[in-house]
Every structure is written in C-alpha cells, then in structure tokens.
Enzyme design. Structure first.
Site, PDB file in Angstrom:
ATOM      1  N   ARG A   1       0.737  10.478   0.917  1.00  0.00           N
ATOM      2  CA  ARG A   1       1.180  11.419   1.941  1.00  0.00           C
ATOM      3  C   ARG A   1       2.389  12.243   1.499  1.00  0.00           C
ATOM      4  NH1 ARG A   1       1.084   7.796   7.532  1.00  0.00           N
ATOM      5  NH2 ARG A   1      -1.086   7.073   7.365  1.00  0.00           N
TER       6      ARG A   1
ATOM      7  N   LYS B   1     -10.578  -1.501   7.594  1.00  0.00           N
ATOM      8  CA  LYS B   1      -9.292  -1.249   8.225  1.00  0.00           C
ATOM      9  C   LYS B   1      -9.557  -0.764   9.650  1.00  0.00           C
ATOM     10  CE  LYS B   1      -5.529   2.158   7.801  1.00  0.00           C
ATOM     11  NZ  LYS B   1      -4.878   3.102   6.868  1.00  0.00           N
TER      12      LYS B   1
ATOM     13  N   GLU C   1       0.852  -1.189   0.000  1.00  0.00           N
ATOM     14  CA  GLU C   1       0.000   0.000   0.000  1.00  0.00           C
ATOM     15  C   GLU C   1       0.889   1.240   0.000  1.00  0.00           C
ATOM     16  OE1 GLU C   1      -2.568   2.404   3.365  1.00  0.00           O
ATOM     17  OE2 GLU C   1      -2.718   0.213   3.347  1.00  0.00           O
TER      18      GLU C   1
END
Length: 213
Positions: free
Chosen positions: A50, A133, A46
């Site tokens: 950011r 998640k 993943e």
C-alpha cells in the site's frame, strides 16, 4: 483452474496465531520494526503493498531472519511476482483473484484470498484453497459471520482481518476454524512515523500472550 490443496500455508505460519498486518511508510522503519516484532514474540508478519516503499520494506524484513514475512494487498499477478522476488513466503489478497492464485502457485508460495460471502468461499474451496481471509471481518458481522460461514464448510480455515483489536482477538481465536487473526494495532503507521518501536514491542508481546492457548 484445477483444484489443489493449500497444505503449505499452515507449515509456513508454523502454528502462529497472530499475524501482524503492516503498512510500512518508509523502508528505514523496516529493520527496527522487524526487531521489535520478533522481540515481542511475533513469528510472522504481513507487509501490505500500500506504500511506495512496500517492496523494499518487505525485502528488508524478510532478510531479518526472525520472522516469516508475507505480502498483503496483493492485487495482481505482477505484484505477486515482485513480492516473491523480494522474499515473501506467502501472499494475501483482499479478494479472490484467479490470476494471483495461479501465479502464487507457479512461484511455489501459499496464497490466502479474501472472501466476504459464502459464494466466494465456495469458489476458494473449489480452487483447492482451504484457508481464506475473512475480510473485512468486523464490518461483515464479526465472529457471528465467521460462525455462520464455518458451519456449512467445516473444511475451511479462516484468517479474519479487518477491525479486529486486542479485545476482540480472543473471541475469534476460540473458534476452531480460525488459523490466525490478522491485525494492525500492534504496529500502526503512526507508531512507525513516531519511531515508537518500544511500544510496538510491548503491544506485540501483549498480543502474543493473549493469543497463546
């Protein structure tokens, strides 16, 4: 939002039990990083949105061919579009956002929303999303919190992420409701900035070994 089961995610992850969560500071690191992860036995990764180079890094890692690569920290429908255009096979969000979920479905990729409460989990299940998640897993109460949420919702599957390291990972994976564990310790921004790809491979290999039943 109409309910629709998220049957695609398990197929995309292909039985992987470990999900490396990557914050890639430079696209120059993407190729060697993908090589190191794949050599260590990782099957998926993943790439978080950011950093300024996140989209390019995701594209480079998706082109590697040895990993199933998704996008993390997807906060908007527009980011979802960019991520899928760059090659993301799945989308992960830190929270539950209907626009991200709907856009992901329109684009044909599974979405894993973040949840932190029973109320949020009920919302995800109502939307047809059985895989969520649990984030941030450790600050929320760790495996104890996961057990508490899993008990009344036996159909839910979890990808706990946040504060989990190699010593805590086996405890999470021992719970039948856990699909995979997300973690960043195998490939930190520090590792990448220092070019420590051999160490990333070693850490990944150890994590994969510990995650194998």
């Amino acid at each position: 939002m109409s309910a629709r089961r998220d049957t695609g995610l398990t197929a995309v992850l292909a039985g992987a039990r470990l999900l490396p969560v990557l914050t890639v500071p430079s696209v120059a690191s993407a190729g060697p990083l993908a090589d190191a992860l794949a050599a260590g036995g990782a099957r998926c990764a993943e790439v978080t949105f950011r950093t300024p180079d996140a989209e390019s890094a995701l594209k480079a890692m998706a082109a590697h061919g040895g990993l199933t690569v998704g996008a993390g920290t997807v906060l908007t429908a527009e980011q979802a579009e960019r991520a899928v255009a760059a090659g993301a096979r799945f989308l992960v969000s830190p929270g539950f956002d209907a626009d991200v979920i709907d856009r992901g479905r329109e684009l044909g990729v599974p979405v894993v929303p973040g949840i932190a409460t029973a109320t949020e989990l009920m919302g995800a299940l109502k939307a047809g999303l059985e895989t969520v998640k649990l984030f941030p897993a450790e600050p929320l109460g760790g495996i104890g919190m996961l057990r508490a949420l899993a008990a009344p919702f036996p159909q839910a599957r979890f990808v706990p992420t946040g504060g989990i390291g190699p010593d805590l990972m086996p405890g999470y994976l021992s719970h039948p409701a856990v699909l995979a564990v997300g973690g960043s310790w195998m490939a930190t921004p520090g590792h990448l900035e220092r070019g420590e790809f051999a160490e990333i491979r070693r850490q990944t290999a150890e994590a994969v070994e510990r995650s194998t039943p």
